[in-house]
Design an enzyme around this catalytic site. Structure first.
Site, PDB file in Angstrom:
ATOM      1  N   GLU A 165       2.059  14.751 -11.694  1.00  0.00           N
ATOM      2  CA  GLU A 165       1.915  15.847 -10.715  1.00  0.00           C
ATOM      3  C   GLU A 165       0.689  16.730 -10.908  1.00  0.00           C
ATOM      4  O   GLU A 165       0.790  17.955 -10.943  1.00  0.00           O
ATOM      5  CB  GLU A 165       3.187  16.711 -10.730  1.00  0.00           C
ATOM      6  CG  GLU A 165       4.434  15.919 -10.419  1.00  0.00           C
ATOM      7  CD  GLU A 165       5.706  16.764 -10.398  1.00  0.00           C
ATOM      8  OE1 GLU A 165       5.666  17.922 -10.838  1.00  0.00           O
ATOM      9  OE2 GLU A 165       6.737  16.243  -9.946  1.00  0.00           O
ATOM     10  N   ASN A 206       1.516   9.527 -12.011  1.00  0.00           N
ATOM     11  CA  ASN A 206       2.745   9.670 -11.230  1.00  0.00           C
ATOM     12  C   ASN A 206       2.711  10.975 -10.423  1.00  0.00           C
ATOM     13  O   ASN A 206       2.325  12.015 -10.960  1.00  0.00           O
ATOM     14  CB  ASN A 206       3.923   9.702 -12.218  1.00  0.00           C
ATOM     15  CG  ASN A 206       5.282   9.553 -11.572  1.00  0.00           C
ATOM     16  OD1 ASN A 206       5.512   8.603 -10.815  1.00  0.00           O
ATOM     17  ND2 ASN A 206       6.196  10.471 -11.863  1.00  0.00           N
ATOM     18  N   HIS A 243      10.376  11.166  -3.326  1.00  0.00           N
ATOM     19  CA  HIS A 243      11.548  12.007  -3.034  1.00  0.00           C
ATOM     20  C   HIS A 243      11.460  12.334  -1.543  1.00  0.00           C
ATOM     21  O   HIS A 243      10.642  13.143  -1.124  1.00  0.00           O
ATOM     22  CB  HIS A 243      11.496  13.304  -3.846  1.00  0.00           C
ATOM     23  CG  HIS A 243      11.610  13.104  -5.321  1.00  0.00           C
ATOM     24  ND1 HIS A 243      12.761  12.657  -5.928  1.00  0.00           N
ATOM     25  CD2 HIS A 243      10.712  13.281  -6.323  1.00  0.00           C
ATOM     26  CE1 HIS A 243      12.562  12.570  -7.230  1.00  0.00           C
ATOM     27  NE2 HIS A 243      11.333  12.937  -7.510  1.00  0.00           N
ATOM     28  N   GLU A 272      10.804   7.515  -8.527  1.00  0.00           N
ATOM     29  CA  GLU A 272      11.887   8.517  -8.525  1.00  0.00           C
ATOM     30  C   GLU A 272      12.568   8.550  -7.161  1.00  0.00           C
ATOM     31  O   GLU A 272      12.883   9.619  -6.634  1.00  0.00           O
ATOM     32  CB  GLU A 272      11.328   9.905  -8.883  1.00  0.00           C
ATOM     33  CG  GLU A 272      10.599   9.926 -10.210  1.00  0.00           C
ATOM     34  CD  GLU A 272      10.069  11.298 -10.614  1.00  0.00           C
ATOM     35  OE1 GLU A 272      10.475  12.311 -10.002  1.00  0.00           O
ATOM     36  OE2 GLU A 272       9.245  11.353 -11.539  1.00  0.00           O
ATOM     37  N   ASP A 274      14.614   8.921  -4.049  1.00  0.00           N
ATOM     38  CA  ASP A 274      15.863   9.425  -3.475  1.00  0.00           C
ATOM     39  C   ASP A 274      15.565   9.798  -2.034  1.00  0.00           C
ATOM     40  O   ASP A 274      14.441  10.169  -1.689  1.00  0.00           O
ATOM     41  CB  ASP A 274      16.512  10.558  -4.285  1.00  0.00           C
ATOM     42  CG  ASP A 274      15.581  11.702  -4.658  1.00  0.00           C
ATOM     43  OD1 ASP A 274      14.537  11.885  -3.996  1.00  0.00           O
ATOM     44  OD2 ASP A 274      15.907  12.427  -5.613  1.00  0.00           O
TER      45      ASP A 274
HETATM   46  C1  XIL Z   1      13.889  16.734 -12.504  1.00  0.00           C
HETATM   47  C2  XIL Z   1      15.226  16.405 -13.112  1.00  0.00           C
HETATM   48  O1  XIL Z   1      15.876  15.478 -12.284  1.00  0.00           O
HETATM   49  C3  XIL Z   1      16.047  17.652 -13.248  1.00  0.00           C
HETATM   50  O2  XIL Z   1      17.225  17.382 -13.987  1.00  0.00           O
HETATM   51  C4  XIL Z   1      15.268  18.750 -13.945  1.00  0.00           C
HETATM   52  O3  XIL Z   1      16.000  19.935 -13.919  1.00  0.00           O
HETATM   53  C5  XIL Z   1      13.925  18.967 -13.289  1.00  0.00           C
HETATM   54  O4  XIL Z   1      13.231  17.744 -13.233  1.00  0.00           O
HETATM   55  N1  XIL Z   1       9.536  15.091 -10.454  1.00  0.00           N
HETATM   56  C6  XIL Z   1       9.622  14.549 -11.717  1.00  0.00           C
HETATM   57  C7  XIL Z   1      10.920  14.594 -12.421  1.00  0.00           C
HETATM   58  O5  XIL Z   1       8.661  13.956 -12.205  1.00  0.00           O
HETATM   59  O6  XIL Z   1      10.751  14.712 -13.808  1.00  0.00           O
HETATM   60  C8  XIL Z   1      11.802  15.695 -11.907  1.00  0.00           C
HETATM   61  O7  XIL Z   1      13.076  15.577 -12.540  1.00  0.00           O
HETATM   62  C9  XIL Z   1      11.909  15.627 -10.410  1.00  0.00           C
HETATM   63  C10 XIL Z   1      10.568  15.780  -9.771  1.00  0.00           C
END
Ligand code: XIL
Length: 467
Positions: A165, A206, A243, A272, A274
């Site tokens: 990020e 990432n 996401h 990641e 979802d």
């Molecule tokens: C999130 C986790 O799912 C949570 O449990 C935590 O509180 C915060 O982080 N991007 C990422 C992940 O790279 O590491 C994050 O995970 C979600 C967004």
């Protein structure tokens, strides 16, 4: 002896399937066709096209039998949801704690699953001591963290999210952070340190909101990866967090984005996933994401960010493949169906050009192939007391069958380890010869090796000789 367990394993799975989803007819075929096993779980189905299907795992849920049952049955890759982040692994400076991360890694290894390491350098979830740091001290602490954590897990990690990020949400620039303020080269410095510490792991950049090809953030990440490839910064893959929700919806040009990153010569991984929503709408989007990945040869894995909706960091959006009771949702079925439809695995993704923010030409320069012999160029990433160097060896117009690069180190400096080359000596004029797999370089092509050392890095010009 090897016959018996085979029919038994599907029987157990069939029972579970019947209990969970009452898909009786599909399950029964397992009794007579063990090979159908490949079509009944996400991991096995993805593996049929050479990919993995993973999930984020929380260490404190490894005692939940429903959770672990689904994990072991469906997935063949894991990412620690929080346990490998900086605050978890280095809560006090130079005191490393790997207990919870190890529980996840050990579980995965015991189950034959891959592990995605997440994440070595990030502006978020930093321990307090790091949050208060800036400048050279932070740069050094960050590189130390990358080196120590990646070294600790060397040999166990398939892919590291080295940097997470780093781009701003809008405008196409870098995100302001204490790491960014250490200098724009912090990302490549992190990648070089990670390569030195674990040469066998794939190294990913990432990020989220780099899914829509027309968004400035996507173009910014693309331009960075293109520049890294041009200059020999060790990067192997791009992770698209993906996401998706109403603010960041699945874009119709997602496949173009995957193809475009892949065309730079990196793998792409959906890291990641979802998708907020429900029912058939959500199911269709999951299917689209999977089909897009399978259409791109270098899209080699998909990870969903949790198992059941109730495990999700965005639980209210019910964004995952299993409901709170562990039952398969419509989204699960459409994901599995899309995986089972298989990938066409096209050979070379077509190059695409951006539709906004025209991408500048590569900033790195490659020595032109001229004459016989070889040339070498290098970059050094140094911090107080140590450095890593990346060396690019380029063959002249005749190509080479073996090479050796000699680099002179300043007084007090010493090579501690090298990768993709064999060094003779560690101080003064150090000779690095090719290893078995990179001696041959075609005319005008290049290969790269690197080394890590103590003291300050080389400043002299390298020489390259063929052998
Ligand atoms: C999130 C986790 O799912 C949570 O449990 C935590 O509180 C915060 O982080 N991007 C990422 C992940 O790279 O590491 C994050 O995970 C979600 C967004």
């Amino acid at each position: 002896m090897s016959d018996r367990p085979v029919p038994r394993r599907p029987r157990l799975r069939t029972t579970l399937t019947l209990l969970a989803a009452s898909v009786a007819a599909g399950g029964l075929t397992l009794f007579v066709a063990p090979s159908a096993d490949a079509a009944t779980t996400l991991g096995a189905s993805a593996a049929a096209s050479g990919r993995y299907f993973g999930t984020a795992v929380a260490a404190n849920k490894l005692s939940d039998s429903t959770y672990v049952g689904i994990l072991n049955r469906e997935f063949n890759s894991v990412t620690a949801e929080n346990e490998m982040k900086i605050d978890a692994t280095e809560p006090q400076q130079n005191q490393f704690t790997f207990g919870n991360a190890d529980r996840i890694v050990n579980h995965a290894i015991a189950q034959g699953m891959k592990v995605r390491g997440h994440t070595l350098a990030w502006h978020s979830q930093q321990p307090g001591w790091m949050q208060g740091m800036e400048g050279t001290a932070l740069r050094q602490a960050m590189l130390n963290h990358v080196t120590r954590v990646a070294t600790n897990y060397r040999g166990k990690i398939d892919t590291w999210d080295v940097v997470n990020e780093a781009f701003a949400d809008s405008g196409g620039g870098r995100r302001d952070s204490n790491l960014q303020r250490t200098g724009n080269d912090w990302i490549e410095a992190a990648f070089r340190a990670a390569r030195a510490a674990d040469p066998g792991a794939k190294l990913c950049y990432n990020d989220y909101n780099i899914d829509n090809w027309t968004w400035a953030k996507t173009q910014a990440a693309y331009t960075m990866v293109r520049d890294f490839k041009a200059r020999g910064v060790p990067i192997d893959c791009v992770g698209l967090q993906s996401h998706f929700n109403s603010g960041s919806p699945y874009p119709s040009n997602y496949r173009t984005t995957l193809q475009s990153f892949a065309a730079l010569g990196v793998d792409v991984q959906i890291t990641e996933l979802d998708i907020e929503g429900s029912g058939q709408t959500q199911a269709t989007t999951y299917g689209n994401v999977v089909r897009d990945c399978l259409a791109v040869a270098r899209c080699n894995g998909i990870t969903v960010w949790g198992i059941r909706d109730t495990d999700s960091w965005r639980a209210s959006g019910t964004p995952l493949l299993f409901d709170g009771n562990g039952n398969k949702k419509a989204a699960y079925t459409s994901t599995l169906d899309a995986l089972n439809a298989g990938g066409t695995n096209p050979t070379t993704p077509p190059p695409t050009s951006p539709t906004v923010s025209p991408t500048p030409s590569p900033t790195g320069t490659t020595p032109p192939p001229s004459g016989a012999g070889c040339t070498a160029t290098y970059t050094v990433n140094a911090w107080t007391g140590g450095f890593t160097a990346s060396v690019k060896v380029t063959a002249g117009g005749s190509g080479v069958n073996g090479w050796a690069v000699t680099l002179t180190l300043p007084a007090g400096a010493a090579v501690t380890n090298a990768w993709n080359a064999q060094n003779s000596g560690t101080t003064g004029a150090v000779r690095f010869a090719n290893v078995s797999y990179n001696g041959q370089i075609a005319a005008g092509s290049s290969t790269e090796f690197g080394f890590q050392g103590t003291g300050s890095g080389p400043t002299a010009s390298p020489t390259c000789a063929t052998s």
